[in-house]
Design a protein around this motif. Structure first.
Motif, short mmCIF file in Angstrom:
data_model
loop_
_atom_site.label_atom_id
_atom_site.label_comp_id
_atom_site.label_asym_id
_atom_site.label_seq_id
_atom_site.Cartn_x
_atom_site.Cartn_y
_atom_site.Cartn_z
N GLY A 106 -29.07 32.23 27.61
CA GLY A 106 -29.60 32.24 28.19
C GLY A 106 -31.34 31.76 27.54
O GLY A 106 -31.44 31.87 26.31
N ALA A 107 -32.06 31.25 28.67
CA ALA A 107 -33.44 31.36 27.40
C ALA A 107 -34.43 31.43 29.01
O ALA A 107 -34.54 31.42 29.91
CB ALA A 107 -33.86 29.86 27.27
N GLN A 108 -35.82 31.90 27.97
CA GLN A 108 -37.23 32.06 28.77
C GLN A 108 -37.66 30.96 28.48
O GLN A 108 -37.98 30.22 27.44
CB GLN A 108 -37.66 33.19 28.94
N LEU A 109 -38.24 30.00 29.64
CA LEU A 109 -38.86 28.70 30.12
C LEU A 109 -40.53 29.52 30.72
O LEU A 109 -40.26 30.42 31.34
CB LEU A 109 -38.56 28.26 31.30
N HIS A 110 -41.56 28.77 30.39
CA HIS A 110 -42.51 28.78 30.29
C HIS A 110 -43.17 27.77 31.14
O HIS A 110 -42.99 25.86 30.44
CB HIS A 110 -43.58 29.14 29.98
N GLY A 111 -44.34 27.60 32.03
CA GLY A 111 -45.49 26.56 32.06
C GLY A 111 -46.12 26.72 33.30
O GLY A 111 -46.52 27.79 33.16
N TRP A 112 -47.10 25.66 33.85
CA TRP A 112 -47.84 25.78 34.56
C TRP A 112 -47.55 25.27 36.41
O TRP A 112 -46.67 24.08 36.04
CB TRP A 112 -49.63 25.60 34.06
N SER A 171 -58.07 27.87 39.48
CA SER A 171 -57.46 29.00 39.20
C SER A 171 -56.93 29.14 37.87
O SER A 171 -56.91 28.41 37.63
CB SER A 171 -56.86 29.42 40.45
N GLU A 172 -57.22 30.08 37.24
CA GLU A 172 -56.88 30.77 35.88
C GLU A 172 -55.18 31.27 35.77
O GLU A 172 -54.49 31.50 35.12
CB GLU A 172 -57.81 31.41 35.13
N THR A 173 -54.72 31.57 37.21
CA THR A 173 -53.41 32.61 37.39
C THR A 173 -51.78 30.94 38.19
O THR A 173 -51.98 31.35 38.65
CB THR A 173 -53.50 33.63 37.80
N THR A 174 -52.33 30.20 37.46
CA THR A 174 -51.16 29.18 37.53
C THR A 174 -49.98 29.03 36.67
O THR A 174 -48.90 28.16 36.75
CB THR A 174 -52.37 27.60 37.11
N GLY A 175 -50.20 29.90 35.60
CA GLY A 175 -49.05 30.33 34.71
C GLY A 175 -47.73 30.60 35.16
O GLY A 175 -48.15 31.41 36.23
N TRP A 176 -46.47 30.48 34.70
CA TRP A 176 -45.43 31.00 35.59
C TRP A 176 -43.78 30.71 33.80
O TRP A 176 -44.70 29.74 33.30
CB TRP A 176 -44.63 30.12 36.53
N GLN A 177 -43.44 31.94 34.07
CA GLN A 177 -42.52 32.56 32.84
C GLN A 177 -41.35 32.92 34.09
O GLN A 177 -41.47 33.08 34.98
CB GLN A 177 -42.43 32.95 32.46
N GLY A 178 -40.28 32.36 33.49
CA GLY A 178 -38.99 32.77 33.82
C GLY A 178 -37.70 32.65 33.29
O GLY A 178 -38.02 32.04 32.01
N TYR A 179 -36.42 32.58 34.02
CA TYR A 179 -35.48 32.90 32.87
C TYR A 179 -34.39 31.78 33.31
O TYR A 179 -34.21 31.62 34.96
CB TYR A 179 -35.14 34.16 33.13
N VAL A 180 -33.12 31.10 32.88
CA VAL A 180 -32.66 30.14 33.04
C VAL A 180 -31.59 30.76 32.46
O VAL A 180 -31.48 30.88 31.09
CB VAL A 180 -32.95 28.22 32.34
N GLY A 181 -29.96 30.45 32.53
CA GLY A 181 -29.01 30.51 32.52
C GLY A 181 -28.20 29.83 31.36
O GLY A 181 -28.97 28.15 31.50
N VAL A 182 -27.75 29.92 30.41
CA VAL A 182 -27.00 28.73 29.68
C VAL A 182 -26.84 27.76 30.52
O VAL A 182 -26.04 27.35 30.83
CB VAL A 182 -26.50 29.64 28.59
N THR A 183 -26.13 26.27 30.50
CA THR A 183 -25.87 25.50 29.73
C THR A 183 -26.26 24.20 29.28
O THR A 183 -26.82 24.32 28.50
CB THR A 183 -26.81 24.96 31.61
N SER A 184 -25.20 23.12 29.22
CA SER A 184 -25.34 21.78 28.50
C SER A 184 -26.56 20.80 28.42
O SER A 184 -25.69 19.88 28.31
CB SER A 184 -23.78 21.49 27.86
N ARG A 185 -26.51 20.82 30.39
CA ARG A 185 -26.82 20.24 31.37
C ARG A 185 -29.13 20.09 31.17
O ARG A 185 -29.15 20.77 31.06
CB ARG A 185 -26.27 20.00 32.01
N PRO A 186 -29.49 19.21 30.82
CA PRO A 186 -30.81 19.31 31.28
C PRO A 186 -31.75 20.01 32.33
O PRO A 186 -30.85 20.45 33.32
CB PRO A 186 -31.18 17.82 30.57
N VAL A 187 -32.73 21.02 32.72
CA VAL A 187 -32.82 21.42 33.36
C VAL A 187 -34.42 21.24 33.24
O VAL A 187 -34.85 21.39 32.37
CB VAL A 187 -33.15 22.90 32.64
N GLN A 188 -34.96 21.47 34.51
CA GLN A 188 -35.62 20.74 35.14
C GLN A 188 -36.54 22.10 35.75
O GLN A 188 -35.83 23.01 36.74
CB GLN A 188 -35.28 19.08 36.13
N ALA A 189 -37.78 22.13 36.43
CA ALA A 189 -38.32 23.18 36.96
C ALA A 189 -38.88 22.06 37.89
O ALA A 189 -39.26 20.91 37.78
CB ALA A 189 -39.87 23.14 35.88
#
Length: 108
Positions: free
Chosen positions: A16-22, A66-84
């Motif tokens: 898996g991996a950790q993804l981040h954005g806002w 707001s300055e608190t627009t950030g997010w981070q989370g976890y996704v399981g491994v996949t060979s397909r593109p992942v969208q948020a």
């Protein structure tokens, strides 16, 4: 309104991996609290929590209050593109966040 900035970390075991954005809910005029990660078939592969510090977002976008627009989370491994997808406060409303990569999502 929001962005999938990218992969913050990939795990050594390859599971898996950790993804981040806002994210900003324009209708509620508030940060996005929850994000789901789904592959191109619509299968949910992970989730994220909002509330992270992102002072760069309101500095760049005056409609974000707001300055608190950030997010981070976890996704399981996949060979397909992942969208948020941000979960908006209005019932049954989501918003696909723009991916940082040109491929339309992150591939794990």
């Amino acid at each position: 309104l929001g962005y999938l900035d990218g992969v913050a970390a990939k795990y050594a075991n390859g599971r898996g991996a950790q993804l981040h954005g806002w994210g900003w809910d324009t209708a509620a005029n508030a940060p996005v609290d929850r994000v789901l990660f789904a592959d191109d078939r619509g299968v949910v592969r992970g989730a994220a929590d909002g509330g992270g510090q992102r002072p760069d977002v309101p500095q760049t976008l005056p409609q974000v209050h707001s300055e608190t627009t950030g997010w981070q989370g976890y996704v399981g491994v996949t060979s397909r593109p992942v969208q948020a997808w941000g979960i908006m406060r209005a019932p049954a409303t989501v918003c696909r966040f723009t991916p940082a990569s040109a491929t339309g999502g992150e591939t794990m």
